[in-house]
Design a protein around this motif. Structure first.
Motif, PDB file in Angstrom:
ATOM      1  N   ASP A  73     -45.077  16.568  68.263  1.00 19.72           N
ATOM      2  CA  ASP A  73     -43.788  16.508  69.133  1.00 19.72           C
ATOM      3  C   ASP A  73     -42.879  17.774  68.503  1.00 19.72           C
ATOM      4  OD1 ASP A  73     -43.065  15.419  66.881  1.00 19.72           O
ATOM      5  OD2 ASP A  73     -41.949  13.838  67.753  1.00 19.72           O
ATOM      6  N   PHE A  74     -43.433  18.513  67.790  1.00 21.38           N
ATOM      7  CA  PHE A  74     -42.656  19.669  67.137  1.00 21.38           C
ATOM      8  C   PHE A  74     -41.848  20.310  68.251  1.00 21.38           C
ATOM      9  CE2 PHE A  74     -41.619  23.594  65.212  1.00 21.38           C
ATOM     10  CZ  PHE A  74     -41.063  23.374  64.071  1.00 21.38           C
ATOM     11  N   PRO A  75     -40.755  20.790  68.177  1.00 18.90           N
ATOM     12  CA  PRO A  75     -40.042  21.483  69.336  1.00 18.90           C
ATOM     13  C   PRO A  75     -39.858  23.011  68.859  1.00 18.90           C
ATOM     14  CG  PRO A  75     -38.279  20.751  67.655  1.00 18.90           C
ATOM     15  CD  PRO A  75     -39.768  20.163  67.298  1.00 18.90           C
ATOM     16  N   TYR A  76     -40.967  23.566  69.623  1.00 18.49           N
ATOM     17  CA  TYR A  76     -41.415  25.085  69.101  1.00 18.49           C
ATOM     18  C   TYR A  76     -40.158  26.012  69.742  1.00 18.49           C
ATOM     19  CZ  TYR A  76     -45.899  23.549  67.191  1.00 18.49           C
ATOM     20  OH  TYR A  76     -46.906  23.320  66.668  1.00 18.49           O
ATOM     21  N   SER A  77     -39.456  26.887  68.796  1.00 23.83           N
ATOM     22  CA  SER A  77     -38.549  27.719  69.156  1.00 23.83           C
ATOM     23  C   SER A  77     -38.447  28.544  67.966  1.00 23.83           C
ATOM     24  CB  SER A  77     -37.235  27.025  69.550  1.00 23.83           C
ATOM     25  OG  SER A  77     -36.683  26.388  68.188  1.00 23.83           O
ATOM     26  N   PHE A  78     -37.715  29.593  68.038  1.00 28.17           N
ATOM     27  CA  PHE A  78     -37.675  30.696  66.924  1.00 28.17           C
ATOM     28  C   PHE A  78     -36.518  29.920  65.895  1.00 28.17           C
ATOM     29  CE2 PHE A  78     -39.772  33.326  69.643  1.00 28.17           C
ATOM     30  CZ  PHE A  78     -40.603  34.124  68.549  1.00 28.17           C
ATOM     31  N   ASP A  79     -35.729  29.019  66.201  1.00 28.77           N
ATOM     32  CA  ASP A  79     -34.684  28.331  65.304  1.00 28.77           C
ATOM     33  C   ASP A  79     -35.305  27.509  64.918  1.00 28.77           C
ATOM     34  OD1 ASP A  79     -32.405  29.630  66.245  1.00 28.77           O
ATOM     35  OD2 ASP A  79     -31.614  28.207  67.832  1.00 28.77           O
ATOM     36  N   SER A  80     -36.160  26.659  65.307  1.00 30.45           N
ATOM     37  CA  SER A  80     -37.132  25.643  64.712  1.00 30.45           C
ATOM     38  C   SER A  80     -38.063  26.102  63.575  1.00 30.45           C
ATOM     39  CB  SER A  80     -38.051  24.866  65.660  1.00 30.45           C
ATOM     40  OG  SER A  80     -37.168  24.125  66.375  1.00 30.45           O
ATOM     41  N   LEU A  81     -38.523  27.494  63.820  1.00 31.36           N
ATOM     42  CA  LEU A  81     -39.570  27.943  62.885  1.00 31.36           C
ATOM     43  C   LEU A  81     -38.469  28.556  61.644  1.00 31.36           C
ATOM     44  CD1 LEU A  81     -41.692  30.546  64.738  1.00 31.36           C
ATOM     45  CD2 LEU A  81     -41.991  28.130  64.288  1.00 31.36           C
ATOM     46  N   ALA A  82     -37.329  29.150  61.849  1.00 34.71           N
ATOM     47  CA  ALA A  82     -36.551  29.354  60.755  1.00 34.71           C
ATOM     48  C   ALA A  82     -35.989  27.951  59.959  1.00 34.71           C
ATOM     49  CB  ALA A  82     -35.151  30.155  61.695  1.00 34.71           C
ATOM     50  N   ASP A  83     -35.911  26.978  60.590  1.00 35.01           N
ATOM     51  CA  ASP A  83     -35.661  25.680  60.127  1.00 35.01           C
ATOM     52  C   ASP A  83     -36.704  25.255  58.954  1.00 35.01           C
ATOM     53  OD1 ASP A  83     -33.351  25.359  61.541  1.00 35.01           O
ATOM     54  OD2 ASP A  83     -33.960  23.922  62.898  1.00 35.01           O
ATOM     55  N   VAL A  84     -37.996  25.555  59.455  1.00 31.63           N
ATOM     56  CA  VAL A  84     -39.070  25.293  58.583  1.00 31.63           C
ATOM     57  C   VAL A  84     -38.975  26.150  57.430  1.00 31.63           C
ATOM     58  CG1 VAL A  84     -41.493  25.080  58.417  1.00 31.63           C
ATOM     59  CG2 VAL A  84     -40.201  23.814  60.272  1.00 31.63           C
ATOM     60  N   LEU A  85     -38.922  27.463  57.752  1.00 25.68           N
ATOM     61  CA  LEU A  85     -38.902  28.452  56.752  1.00 25.68           C
ATOM     62  C   LEU A  85     -37.741  28.237  55.656  1.00 25.68           C
ATOM     63  CD1 LEU A  85     -40.134  31.044  55.459  1.00 25.68           C
ATOM     64  CD2 LEU A  85     -38.312  32.457  56.811  1.00 25.68           C
ATOM     65  N   GLU A  86     -36.431  27.866  56.075  1.00 27.64           N
ATOM     66  CA  GLU A  86     -35.598  27.533  55.183  1.00 27.64           C
ATOM     67  C   GLU A  86     -36.026  26.571  54.185  1.00 27.64           C
ATOM     68  OE1 GLU A  86     -30.686  27.316  55.548  1.00 27.64           O
ATOM     69  OE2 GLU A  86     -31.815  26.761  57.418  1.00 27.64           O
ATOM     70  N   GLY A  87     -36.509  25.334  54.912  1.00 31.69           N
ATOM     71  CA  GLY A  87     -36.840  24.325  54.100  1.00 31.69           C
ATOM     72  C   GLY A  87     -37.825  24.587  53.061  1.00 31.69           C
ATOM     73  N   PHE A  88     -38.698  25.365  53.665  1.00 32.94           N
ATOM     74  CA  PHE A  88     -40.045  25.986  52.628  1.00 32.94           C
ATOM     75  C   PHE A  88     -39.578  26.770  51.443  1.00 32.94           C
ATOM     76  CE2 PHE A  88     -42.774  29.331  51.626  1.00 32.94           C
ATOM     77  CZ  PHE A  88     -43.975  28.742  51.320  1.00 32.94           C
ATOM     78  N   VAL A  89     -38.628  27.738  51.687  1.00 31.92           N
ATOM     79  CA  VAL A  89     -38.168  28.383  50.550  1.00 31.92           C
ATOM     80  C   VAL A  89     -37.087  27.424  49.489  1.00 31.92           C
ATOM     81  CG1 VAL A  89     -37.856  30.507  51.592  1.00 31.92           C
ATOM     82  CG2 VAL A  89     -35.833  29.272  51.625  1.00 31.92           C
ATOM     83  N   GLU A  90     -36.387  26.336  50.115  1.00 33.85           N
ATOM     84  CA  GLU A  90     -35.928  25.324  49.332  1.00 33.85           C
ATOM     85  C   GLU A  90     -36.928  24.796  48.648  1.00 33.85           C
ATOM     86  OE1 GLU A  90     -32.827  24.604  48.768  1.00 33.85           O
ATOM     87  OE2 GLU A  90     -31.685  25.400  50.232  1.00 33.85           O
ATOM     88  N   ALA A  91     -37.950  24.185  49.009  1.00 34.50           N
ATOM     89  CA  ALA A  91     -38.995  23.341  48.436  1.00 34.50           C
ATOM     90  C   ALA A  91     -39.797  23.995  47.444  1.00 34.50           C
ATOM     91  CB  ALA A  91     -40.106  22.903  49.533  1.00 34.50           C
ATOM     92  N   LEU A  92     -39.795  25.510  47.461  1.00 35.07           N
ATOM     93  CA  LEU A  92     -40.461  26.144  46.508  1.00 35.07           C
ATOM     94  C   LEU A  92     -39.586  26.723  45.572  1.00 35.07           C
ATOM     95  CD1 LEU A  92     -42.970  25.931  48.518  1.00 35.07           C
ATOM     96  CD2 LEU A  92     -43.596  28.064  47.808  1.00 35.07           C
ATOM     97  N   GLY A  93     -38.313  26.488  45.669  1.00 33.42           N
ATOM     98  CA  GLY A  93     -37.417  26.840  44.563  1.00 33.42           C
ATOM     99  C   GLY A  93     -37.201  28.536  44.635  1.00 33.42           C
ATOM    100  N   LEU A  94     -37.576  29.228  45.917  1.00 33.97           N
ATOM    101  CA  LEU A  94     -37.219  30.541  45.953  1.00 33.97           C
ATOM    102  C   LEU A  94     -35.695  31.022  46.263  1.00 33.97           C
ATOM    103  CD1 LEU A  94     -40.171  31.352  48.383  1.00 33.97           C
ATOM    104  CD2 LEU A  94     -40.255  31.112  45.955  1.00 33.97           C
ATOM    105  N   THR A  95     -35.247  31.323  45.156  1.00 32.76           N
ATOM    106  CA  THR A  95     -33.586  31.485  45.350  1.00 32.76           C
ATOM    107  C   THR A  95     -33.553  33.008  45.363  1.00 32.76           C
ATOM    108  OG1 THR A  95     -33.624  31.711  42.966  1.00 32.76           O
ATOM    109  CG2 THR A  95     -33.289  29.450  43.871  1.00 32.76           C
ATOM    110  N   TRP A  96     -34.117  34.094  45.145  1.00 32.89           N
ATOM    111  CA  TRP A  96     -33.860  35.289  45.294  1.00 32.89           C
ATOM    112  C   TRP A  96     -35.342  36.158  45.509  1.00 32.89           C
ATOM    113  CZ3 TRP A  96     -34.822  39.431  41.536  1.00 32.89           C
ATOM    114  CH2 TRP A  96     -33.802  40.724  41.729  1.00 32.89           C
ATOM    115  N   PHE A  97     -35.536  37.110  46.545  1.00 34.03           N
ATOM    116  CA  PHE A  97     -36.546  37.446  46.796  1.00 34.03           C
ATOM    117  C   PHE A  97     -36.359  38.618  47.663  1.00 34.03           C
ATOM    118  CE2 PHE A  97     -35.993  33.758  49.183  1.00 34.03           C
ATOM    119  CZ  PHE A  97     -35.832  34.073  50.601  1.00 34.03           C
ATOM    120  N   VAL A  98     -37.508  39.652  47.603  1.00 37.40           N
ATOM    121  CA  VAL A  98     -37.733  40.618  48.770  1.00 37.40           C
ATOM    122  C   VAL A  98     -38.368  39.952  49.751  1.00 37.40           C
ATOM    123  CG1 VAL A  98     -38.503  42.862  49.215  1.00 37.40           C
ATOM    124  CG2 VAL A  98     -37.532  42.632  46.973  1.00 37.40           C
TER     125      VAL A  98
END
Length: 294
Positions: A73-98
């Motif tokens: 039931d994942f709600p596919y949209s570009f906002d949702s993809l960005a939500d997951v990416l935001e959680g991904f960088v948080e989960a990996l501790g990526l604080t500063w990157f190119v």
């Protein structure tokens, strides 16, 4: 000879099991690679091999792509993809990157940048459009597909076929023999899975939301002026060369390189592009030395 040792991992983000590839020293500058349509992190496999011995390289698959597993039931949209990416960088501790953005990586990455601007040390933009003049007529026809438009879903289904997938790799190339068939074959394998058809149709119907956000992203570029490297395949059927030059209005100091190839420029011009990316990451790291991501 230095060859990157690449790890293939999963991390849980709000019920999505995100697959990602990573290589390089944990204390090196981080390069986040955001893939395009209809591909996944495997499109960066050769770039990771080239740069992953020097930099902390991270390349995730979005929900609906590659090996990432999303709930039914994942709600596919570009906002949702960005939500997951935001959680991904948080989960990996990526604080500063190119951040390297390509195609769909543009709208996903620019959403992240406007939400988390302090994380963005610099941008590598490769055939990721954010300007009206960067939309070809074919792209404009694609953007016109949206919910409620008669025939829109069928139009998107026609894009999810092998001939179209192959043409995205080979169209506009100078030497097609340099483009391995592995990319489009693997992309089509994932596109043909029934659950992926639903995901891609939903994203196709939502693509117009990206064009509507172009002014927001342009204002962000104007105000933040991130160091930027632009590498572009000039013969891209969707995002032609004027889209690359348009960035210079808001990023006059950007370093622009245009190559005589198509959409997937890395497939044909990796030997030319990889050193540009390496030099750019080194320059960003020297100019704005902050604690690197773990």
């Amino acid at each position: 000879m230095n060859i990157a040792k690449v790890s293939h991992r999963f991390v849980e983000v709000d019920g999505v099991r995100v697959f990602y590839r990573t290589a390089g020293p944990a204390d090196a500058p981080t390069l986040l690679l955001l893939h395009g349509f209809p591909s996944a992190s495997h499109q960066f496999r050769r770039l990771i091999d080239a740069l992953g011995d020097r930099y902390h390289v991270v390349a995730p698959d979005y929900p609906g792509f590659g090996h990432t597993e999303a709930p039914a039931d994942f709600p596919y949209s570009f906002d949702s993809l960005a939500d997951v990416l935001e959680g991904f960088v948080e989960a990996l501790g990526l604080t500063w990157f190119v951040m390297y953005v390509f195609d769909f990586g543009g709208p996903v990455g620019f959403r992240l940048a406007t939400r988390q601007p302090d994380r963005i040390a610099g941008l590598v933009i490769q055939n990721a459009n954010a300007y009206a003049e960067g939309l070809s007529e074919l792209a404009r026809q694609t953007v016109a597909n949206r919910p409620g438009v008669p025939g829109a879903e069928d139009n998107i289904r026609q894009i999810l076929t092998l001939p179209v997938t192959q043409s995205q790799y080979l169209g506009g190339t100078t030497d097609s023999e340099l483009v391995a068939p592995d990319g489009w074959v693997l992309d089509q394998y994932f596109l043909d899975r029934p659950e992926r058809q639903r995901a891609q149709i939903a994203l196709g119907l939502d693509y117009h939301s990206n064009v509507e956000l172009y002014p927001v992203w342009q204002r962000w570029l104007q105000s933040h002026r991130p160091p930027t490297l632009i590498v572009w395949g000039r013969n891209d059927a969707f995002f032609p060369e004027p889209g690359a030059h348009a960035y210079l209005r808001d990023l006059p100091d950007a370093d622009l390189h245009v190559f005589d190839t198509g959409h997937f420029a890395l497939e044909e011009f990796l030997p030319e592009i990889a050193p540009l990316v390496a030099d750019f990451v080194d320059t960003v790291a020297r100019q704005d030395a902050k604690p690197v991501s773990r």
